[in-house]
Design an enzyme around this catalytic site. Structure first.
Site, PDB file in Angstrom:
ATOM      1  N   ILE A  74      -0.595   9.410   8.162  1.00  0.00           N
ATOM      2  CA  ILE A  74      -1.341   8.607   9.132  1.00  0.00           C
ATOM      3  C   ILE A  74      -1.039   7.123   8.924  1.00  0.00           C
ATOM      4  CG2 ILE A  74      -3.161  10.340   9.260  1.00  0.00           C
ATOM      5  CD1 ILE A  74      -4.907   8.517   7.528  1.00  0.00           C
ATOM      6  N   ASP A  79       0.852  -1.195   0.000  1.00  0.00           N
ATOM      7  CA  ASP A  79       0.000   0.000   0.000  1.00  0.00           C
ATOM      8  C   ASP A  79       0.883   1.239   0.000  1.00  0.00           C
ATOM      9  OD1 ASP A  79      -1.772   2.076   0.341  1.00  0.00           O
ATOM     10  OD2 ASP A  79      -2.990   1.035   1.835  1.00  0.00           O
ATOM     11  N   HIS A 113       0.251   7.969   3.656  1.00  0.00           N
ATOM     12  CA  HIS A 113       0.891   7.320   4.795  1.00  0.00           C
ATOM     13  C   HIS A 113       2.400   7.551   4.858  1.00  0.00           C
ATOM     14  CE1 HIS A 113      -2.976   5.427   5.217  1.00  0.00           C
ATOM     15  NE2 HIS A 113      -2.882   4.931   3.995  1.00  0.00           N
ATOM     16  N   GLY A 173      -5.127   2.201   7.734  1.00  0.00           N
ATOM     17  CA  GLY A 173      -6.215   1.570   8.471  1.00  0.00           C
ATOM     18  C   GLY A 173      -6.029   0.069   8.568  1.00  0.00           C
TER      19      GLY A 173
END
Length: 288
Positions: free
Chosen positions: A213, A193, A198, A216
């Site tokens: 961040i 990912d 991120h 998830g």
């Protein structure tokens, strides 16, 4: 309109054929923080995630990420009837159901389709379902997920259903914390990912966040690993399904607090961060 439900709903997506090895399993578990606590490197229970011997096991959440594990470009959003971009999108919910323990290596094909598009007013929610099958055609696992697309609601469509998982009114059977490493998102992005949200501070700020961040799905996997260790003696083969809804942002360096309850033959749980902000909600582990 950027999202046309009449085109999107029911659309079949391009099948994904993929292979994995024990090295991918090890990297995934390390990306979730396996063996990060003092003593884990010599603990037989912890080494079931990080040592490629006969005892190596695979967390069911690996089935969510392995189809795109070797991708090095940001995730594509070429969904039929959906003209959206990465800066608009956050993960909404995720579920995986396994037919049995995921092998430590193998080859499979994931077939996928869009099942629903919900209108939440200020945003749209797009749901997908998929089935992974081995080369022999045996079903290995199923996935179901949603993405939350900011700014694309308001066309008068269905708002969809809303179900919440009730937590017991008693002390948790397990209460654990996990300190998210400052470099956790940078490590986890190697699991396929490469969304710049991120890793790239400028991109994250442009998307409305103070800094990059945590993925998830990294939070999702951490929660599954911690609950498996705390309530299932670290035996991932006892998990047949894992579902959760992403309800908050986790920043690298913050601490996750995870509470779990054994209830009616399953585990229900909550995961918060920092001062109690929700991170993952409506958590359910279905057990074998």
């Amino acid at each position: 309109m950027p999202i046309d439900p009449s085109v999107a709903i029911g659309a079949e997506l391009e099948p994904l054929s993929f292979s994995w090895t024990s090295s991918d399993v090890l990297l995934y578990h390390l990306g979730l923080g396996a063996s990060s606590r003092p003593g884990d490197q010599v603990d037989p229970a912890s080494l079931r995630y990080t040592l490629d011997d006969a005892a190596l096991q695979v967390l069911p959440s690996f089935g969510v990420v392995v189809p795109t594990f070797h991708m090095t470009d940001p995730p594509p959003l070429d969904l039929p009837g959906c003209d959206i971009n990465l800066a608009q999108v956050v993960h909404g919910a995720q579920e995986v159901t396994v037919s049995g323990p995921i092998p430590t290596s193998g080859t499979a094909t994931l077939t996928r389709r869009i099942t629903d598009v919900w209108d939440k007013g200020s945003a749209a929610i797009i749901w997908q379902e998929g089935v992974a099958r081995s080369e022999a055609g045996t079903e290995l696992w199923r996935v179901r997920s949603s993405i939350f697309v900011k700014g694309e609601g308001g066309w008068g469509g269905s708002r969809g259903e809303s179900t919440a998982v009730a937590l017991p009114d008693r002390a948790a059977d397990a209460a654990v914390t996990y300190s998210v490493a400052p470099n956790q998102a940078l490590l986890y992005r190697l699991c396929g990912d490469r969304n710049p949200l991120h890793a790239d501070p400028a991109f994250a700020k442009g998307a409305g966040f103070p800094a990059p961040i945590l993925h998830g799905l990294c939070t999702y996997g951490i929660v599954l690993r911690e609950l498996t260790d705390a309530l299932l003696d670290g035996d991932a083969s006892r998990v047949r399904g894992f579902a959760g809804r992403f309800t908050g942002v986790v920043l690298p360096g913050e601490t996750l607090s995870i509470n779990g309850w054994l209830e009616d033959g399953r585990i229900v749980a909550s995961a918060t961060v920092g001062d109690g902000r929700p991170a993952l909600s409506d958590i359910v582990l279905t057990l074998a």
